[in-house]
Design a protein around this motif. Sequence first.
Motif, PDB file in Angstrom:
ATOM      1  N   ALA A  75       0.861  -1.191   0.000  1.00 23.60           N
ATOM      2  CA  ALA A  75       0.000   0.000   0.000  1.00 23.60           C
ATOM      3  C   ALA A  75       0.889   1.230   0.000  1.00 23.60           C
ATOM      4  N   SER A  76       0.396   2.308  -0.578  1.00 21.47           N
ATOM      5  CA  SER A  76       1.230   3.501  -0.753  1.00 21.47           C
ATOM      6  C   SER A  76       1.735   4.072   0.561  1.00 21.47           C
ATOM      7  N   ASN A  77       1.012   3.838   1.652  1.00 21.45           N
ATOM      8  CA  ASN A  77       1.460   4.352   2.953  1.00 21.45           C
ATOM      9  C   ASN A  77       1.888   3.223   3.895  1.00 21.45           C
ATOM     10  N   ALA A  78       2.137   2.022   3.359  1.00 25.51           N
ATOM     11  CA  ALA A  78       2.601   0.900   4.175  1.00 25.51           C
ATOM     12  C   ALA A  78       4.108   1.005   4.394  1.00 25.51           C
ATOM     13  N   MET A  79       4.624   0.199   5.307  1.00 16.14           N
ATOM     14  CA  MET A  79       6.050   0.229   5.623  1.00 16.14           C
ATOM     15  C   MET A  79       6.598  -1.183   5.776  1.00 16.14           C
ATOM     16  N   LEU A  80       7.899  -1.293   5.481  1.00 16.26           N
ATOM     17  CA  LEU A  80       8.651  -2.531   5.654  1.00 16.26           C
ATOM     18  C   LEU A  80       9.791  -2.220   6.618  1.00 16.26           C
ATOM     19  N   MET A  81       9.933  -3.010   7.676  1.00 19.95           N
ATOM     20  CA  MET A  81      11.000  -2.737   8.647  1.00 19.95           C
ATOM     21  C   MET A  81      11.935  -3.925   8.749  1.00 19.95           C
ATOM     22  N   ILE A  82      13.248  -3.660   8.702  1.00 22.59           N
ATOM     23  CA  ILE A  82      14.257  -4.706   8.793  1.00 22.59           C
ATOM     24  C   ILE A  82      15.224  -4.378   9.925  1.00 22.59           C
ATOM     25  N   HIS A  83      15.619  -5.403  10.687  1.00 23.76           N
ATOM     26  CA  HIS A  83      16.597  -5.183  11.760  1.00 23.76           C
ATOM     27  C   HIS A  83      17.217  -6.501  12.201  1.00 23.76           C
ATOM     28  N   ASN A  84      18.119  -6.414  13.182  1.00 22.29           N
ATOM     29  CA  ASN A  84      18.887  -7.561  13.647  1.00 22.29           C
ATOM     30  C   ASN A  84      18.047  -8.537  14.457  1.00 22.29           C
ATOM     31  N   PRO A  85      18.455  -9.822  14.485  1.00 21.00           N
ATOM     32  CA  PRO A  85      17.811 -10.774  15.391  1.00 21.00           C
ATOM     33  C   PRO A  85      18.230 -10.505  16.823  1.00 21.00           C
ATOM     34  N   TRP A  86      17.438 -10.997  17.753  1.00 20.20           N
ATOM     35  CA  TRP A  86      17.673 -10.759  19.184  1.00 20.20           C
ATOM     36  C   TRP A  86      17.152 -11.945  19.969  1.00 20.20           C
ATOM     37  N   THR A  87      17.792 -12.239  21.103  1.00 14.05           N
ATOM     38  CA  THR A  87      17.326 -13.356  21.922  1.00 14.05           C
ATOM     39  C   THR A  87      17.661 -13.121  23.385  1.00 14.05           C
ATOM     40  N   GLY A 134      23.898 -18.482  30.999  1.00 17.24           N
ATOM     41  CA  GLY A 134      24.938 -19.500  31.047  1.00 17.24           C
ATOM     42  C   GLY A 134      26.295 -18.886  31.274  1.00 17.24           C
ATOM     43  N   ASP A 135      27.348 -19.705  31.125  1.00 23.67           N
ATOM     44  CA  ASP A 135      28.705 -19.201  31.317  1.00 23.67           C
ATOM     45  C   ASP A 135      29.228 -18.596  30.020  1.00 23.67           C
ATOM     46  N   ALA A 136      30.511 -18.229  30.013  1.00 22.72           N
ATOM     47  CA  ALA A 136      31.080 -17.544  28.854  1.00 22.72           C
ATOM     48  C   ALA A 136      31.014 -18.411  27.600  1.00 22.72           C
ATOM     49  N   GLU A 137      31.260 -19.707  27.761  1.00 22.91           N
ATOM     50  CA  GLU A 137      31.203 -20.608  26.606  1.00 22.91           C
ATOM     51  C   GLU A 137      29.796 -20.658  26.026  1.00 22.91           C
ATOM     52  N   ASP A 138      28.790 -20.735  26.903  1.00 18.61           N
ATOM     53  CA  ASP A 138      27.401 -20.754  26.437  1.00 18.61           C
ATOM     54  C   ASP A 138      27.087 -19.492  25.639  1.00 18.61           C
ATOM     55  N   LEU A 139      27.471 -18.344  26.181  1.00 16.39           N
ATOM     56  CA  LEU A 139      27.123 -17.080  25.535  1.00 16.39           C
ATOM     57  C   LEU A 139      27.864 -16.897  24.217  1.00 16.39           C
ATOM     58  N   ARG A 140      29.083 -17.439  24.115  1.00 19.29           N
ATOM     59  CA  ARG A 140      29.787 -17.375  22.828  1.00 19.29           C
ATOM     60  C   ARG A 140      29.034 -18.182  21.776  1.00 19.29           C
ATOM     61  N   ARG A 141      28.499 -19.320  22.185  1.00 19.27           N
ATOM     62  CA  ARG A 141      27.722 -20.129  21.241  1.00 19.27           C
ATOM     63  C   ARG A 141      26.454 -19.397  20.810  1.00 19.27           C
ATOM     64  N   VAL A 142      25.819 -18.720  21.760  1.00 18.85           N
ATOM     65  CA  VAL A 142      24.623 -17.953  21.416  1.00 18.85           C
ATOM     66  C   VAL A 142      24.968 -16.866  20.403  1.00 18.85           C
ATOM     67  N   ALA A 143      26.091 -16.182  20.623  1.00  8.41           N
ATOM     68  CA  ALA A 143      26.516 -15.140  19.684  1.00  8.41           C
ATOM     69  C   ALA A 143      26.761 -15.726  18.295  1.00  8.41           C
ATOM     70  N   ASP A 144      27.342 -16.943  18.247  1.00 12.98           N
ATOM     71  CA  ASP A 144      27.580 -17.591  16.954  1.00 12.98           C
ATOM     72  C   ASP A 144      26.253 -17.894  16.248  1.00 12.98           C
ATOM     73  N   VAL A 145      25.261 -18.354  17.019  1.00  9.97           N
ATOM     74  CA  VAL A 145      23.946 -18.649  16.433  1.00  9.97           C
ATOM     75  C   VAL A 145      23.298 -17.370  15.910  1.00  9.97           C
ATOM     76  N   LEU A 146      23.413 -16.272  16.660  1.00 13.50           N
ATOM     77  CA  LEU A 146      22.849 -14.998  16.207  1.00 13.50           C
ATOM     78  C   LEU A 146      23.516 -14.532  14.920  1.00 13.50           C
ATOM     79  N   ASP A 147      24.835 -14.737  14.809  1.00 12.14           N
ATOM     80  CA  ASP A 147      25.517 -14.391  13.559  1.00 12.14           C
ATOM     81  C   ASP A 147      24.980 -15.224  12.400  1.00 12.14           C
ATOM     82  N   GLN A 148      24.708 -16.500  12.650  1.00 12.21           N
ATOM     83  CA  GLN A 148      24.182 -17.362  11.600  1.00 12.21           C
ATOM     84  C   GLN A 148      22.773 -16.940  11.185  1.00 12.21           C
ATOM     85  N   THR A 149      21.939 -16.589  12.174  1.00 10.85           N
ATOM     86  CA  THR A 149      20.578 -16.166  11.834  1.00 10.85           C
ATOM     87  C   THR A 149      20.576 -14.813  11.139  1.00 10.85           C
TER      88      THR A 149
END
Length: 385
Positions: free
Chosen positions: A125-137, A141-156
């Motif tokens: 529609a002429s006044n509709a909008m499309l919005m794009i942005h980063n994934p978030w979650t 967990g510990d540092a190892e867990d959070l590094r894995r989460v960051a890797d998954v976010l990069d993949q997504t």
Amino acid sequence: MKKLMPFRIFNKAKTALQVEDESWYKINAASDGESESKTIEIFIYGEIGTWGITASQFIQDLKAADDGASPVVVAFNTIGGDLFDGLAIHNALSRLGERCTARIDALAASAGSVAACGAHRIVMASNAMLMIHNPWTLAGGDAEDLRRVADVLDQTFEAIIAAYKAKAPDIDDAELRRMVNDETWLTAQESLALGLADEIGNGVKVQACLGQGAAMARYRQTPQALLDQLTASQAEPSVQDDPPAVDDPPASTEADSTALALMITQACATAGISNLVAPLIASTKLADETTVQAALTRAKSVRDLCVAARLPEMTAEFVHAGLDPGAVRARLFDKLVSAGKGFEIDNSLPPADDEIEPVQATIPTPTSTYAARRQATRQHHGKGA
């Protein structure tokens, strides 16, 4: 090896969003009347994911309605939601090929924009909008867990980029990545220029159909003009026209149906029963306000009965069938008896598993007291001997 706990990735604002406006999902398969051809029209109005339109529900309903030949039009008005559900819907639309058109009626934000870009053709529609942005979650967990989460976010993130480039292969890669990182709101004209839209259609009254307006302020870069429209819409008083004459039948219009659907959604959100929006719309057929109000009252009672019976999963089925509390109580009783559960339905809390069995106390008497003392004395002398 320690396993990372499963988590969900959202492509939406960073706080829980309460549904305050319209959330309406339905599929229509309408024939043109003069031939056997039909158009399958799907409305995705609301959040994508667990609390709204899941990919599983969408794909099952689409499969049931699709004949493999008819054109499919998917109308979007969504703030986004679960990214993986958005990707699954994207892929489902892509498999339809040239038969599929996405129509952005007001907003395709976040995971909604990912889903829409799966269509062969996008009309905004002429006044509709499309919005794009980063994934978030959310993660813990510990540092190892959070590094894995960051890797998954990069993949997504790369999956999001791939979804947009599938629609607009000529878009500059570096510019697309910058826009996603910056949370970019695109107008219909801007989307057309980038290749993320193919055609601009007629405009609609954005504040009347955007839905979930309170969520808009939670994004970082929401256009002020859009917020102003939403604020003006919420400030407009609800004015009722003069009632029709007794002899005149009430006229049912599309606007009336939309208003009643909005009433159901708002009341369900307030009562904490947003999962019953679709069953209520189906059972009331959005006939009139009196019917809707009565159905809302019944739905709350039905929910309470099902929770008390420890069968909350049956609530939607009973509400969809339009059953009153008496009929629901009878069906729950039959269900429990047939399952061999011999307890009564009530609204009290269940007893704790480790609850101590109460002991009946006895009142002491002088006779019993003296007898106990003599017994103790004999035992004492016996030990001394």
